[in-house]
Design a protein around this motif. Structure first.
Motif, PDB file in Angstrom:
ATOM      1  N   SER A  38      -2.788  -7.274   1.115  1.00  0.00           N
ATOM      2  CA  SER A  38      -3.418  -6.472   0.009  1.00  0.00           C
ATOM      3  C   SER A  38      -2.406  -5.209  -0.715  1.00  0.00           C
ATOM      4  O   SER A  38      -2.638  -5.356  -1.626  1.00  0.00           O
ATOM      5  CB  SER A  38      -4.679  -5.940   0.166  1.00  0.00           C
ATOM      6  OG  SER A  38      -4.673  -5.003   1.357  1.00  0.00           O
ATOM      7  N   ALA A  39      -1.416  -5.174   0.310  1.00  0.00           N
ATOM      8  CA  ALA A  39      -0.742  -4.304  -0.332  1.00  0.00           C
ATOM      9  C   ALA A  39       0.923  -3.634   0.001  1.00  0.00           C
ATOM     10  O   ALA A  39       0.418  -4.440   1.491  1.00  0.00           O
ATOM     11  CB  ALA A  39      -1.705  -2.800  -0.276  1.00  0.00           C
TER      12      ALA A  39
ATOM     13  N   HIS B 287       2.807   1.488  -1.794  1.00  0.00           N
ATOM     14  CA  HIS B 287       2.358   2.508  -1.791  1.00  0.00           C
ATOM     15  C   HIS B 287       4.210   2.998  -0.373  1.00  0.00           C
ATOM     16  O   HIS B 287       4.449   2.826   0.067  1.00  0.00           O
ATOM     17  CB  HIS B 287       1.207   2.944  -0.011  1.00  0.00           C
ATOM     18  CG  HIS B 287      -0.222   2.325  -0.935  1.00  0.00           C
ATOM     19  ND1 HIS B 287      -0.915   2.855  -1.625  1.00  0.00           N
ATOM     20  CD2 HIS B 287      -0.676   0.814  -0.426  1.00  0.00           C
ATOM     21  CE1 HIS B 287      -2.282   1.925  -1.775  1.00  0.00           C
ATOM     22  NE2 HIS B 287      -1.686   0.986  -2.161  1.00  0.00           N
TER      23      HIS B 287
ATOM     24  N   PHE C 258      -1.966  -5.468   5.625  1.00  0.00           N
ATOM     25  CA  PHE C 258      -0.800  -4.679   4.450  1.00  0.00           C
ATOM     26  C   PHE C 258       0.780  -4.986   5.049  1.00  0.00           C
ATOM     27  O   PHE C 258       1.302  -5.594   6.297  1.00  0.00           O
ATOM     28  CB  PHE C 258      -0.945  -3.478   5.009  1.00  0.00           C
ATOM     29  CG  PHE C 258      -2.622  -2.503   4.610  1.00  0.00           C
ATOM     30  CD1 PHE C 258      -2.139  -2.473   2.864  1.00  0.00           C
ATOM     31  CD2 PHE C 258      -2.910  -2.629   5.305  1.00  0.00           C
ATOM     32  CE1 PHE C 258      -3.341  -1.182   2.507  1.00  0.00           C
ATOM     33  CE2 PHE C 258      -4.264  -2.010   4.521  1.00  0.00           C
ATOM     34  CZ  PHE C 258      -4.540  -2.229   3.286  1.00  0.00           C
TER      35      PHE C 258
ATOM     36  N   SER D  92       8.199  -4.744  -7.680  1.00  0.00           N
ATOM     37  CA  SER D  92       7.239  -4.653  -8.405  1.00  0.00           C
ATOM     38  C   SER D  92       7.502  -5.370  -9.391  1.00  0.00           C
ATOM     39  O   SER D  92       6.133  -6.730  -9.668  1.00  0.00           O
ATOM     40  CB  SER D  92       7.284  -3.268  -9.200  1.00  0.00           C
ATOM     41  OG  SER D  92       7.787  -3.434 -10.050  1.00  0.00           O
TER      42      SER D  92
ATOM     43  N   GLY E 218       0.800  -6.109  -6.506  1.00  0.00           N
ATOM     44  CA  GLY E 218      -0.217  -5.127  -5.707  1.00  0.00           C
ATOM     45  C   GLY E 218       0.321  -4.164  -6.402  1.00  0.00           C
ATOM     46  O   GLY E 218       1.057  -3.500  -5.892  1.00  0.00           O
ATOM     47  N   PRO E 219      -0.394  -3.065  -4.926  1.00  0.00           N
ATOM     48  CA  PRO E 219       0.205  -1.130  -4.843  1.00  0.00           C
ATOM     49  C   PRO E 219       1.137  -1.506  -4.464  1.00  0.00           C
ATOM     50  O   PRO E 219       1.181  -2.245  -3.069  1.00  0.00           O
ATOM     51  CB  PRO E 219      -1.667  -0.865  -4.606  1.00  0.00           C
ATOM     52  CG  PRO E 219      -2.433  -1.637  -4.253  1.00  0.00           C
ATOM     53  CD  PRO E 219      -2.132  -3.271  -4.726  1.00  0.00           C
TER      54      PRO E 219
END
Length: 141
Positions: free
Chosen positions: A58-59, A95, A8, A87, A92-93
């Motif tokens: 991954s995020a 948070h 992350f 974005s 990816g995400p």
């Protein structure tokens, strides 16, 4: 069986400085990465695009500056606008994590190590990103 990376990238967003932290590939431990000095969101996105390309997280985890009572404010809206731009670069995400008190906690950690925070705001921003990311990682368990 393929191992999926759970790396992350955390972002402590600021208009002039952005603290960055990353996790280990297992998504367990956060560590300091860098502080970006930027003049605009466009410049910040360009720098982050390079970091994202190298790190392949991954995020993303971004500090969300809620008020102490948990309500949103103008700073939250600035982060939301930045996330919207980000974005477009990262699919990816992303948070949002409450960052309330992270700068003060970072200063406390610096002092606990016998150092002074002083004018080294970039040190505080990097460490705040680590705290934000570690909060996120701990919540994932």
């Amino acid at each position: 069986m393929a191992v999926t990376s759970r790396t992350f990238l955390a972002i402590d967003y600021g208009v002039r400085r952005i603290g960055l932290a990353k996790s280990d590939p297992t998504g367990t431990i956060a560590s300091v990465l860098a502080t970006l000095e930027v003049k605009s969101d466009k410049e910040a996105i360009q720098h982050l695009a390079g970091v994202i390309s190298n790190l392949k997280p991954s995020a993303l985890v971004i500090g969300y500056p809620l008020n102490d009572d948990g309500t949103e404010n103008d700073a939250c809206r600035r982060v939301d606008a930045f996330v919207a731009k980000l974005s477009e670069t990262f699919d990816g995400p992303i948070h949002r994590v409450d960052e309330f008190g992270t700068s003060e906690e970072a200063v406390g950690i610096i002092h606990a190590h016998g150092k002074r925070a002083g004018k080294k705001k970039e040190r505080i921003d990097r460490l705040a990103a680590v705290i934000i990311l570690q909060r996120f990682l701990d919540e994932q368990k």
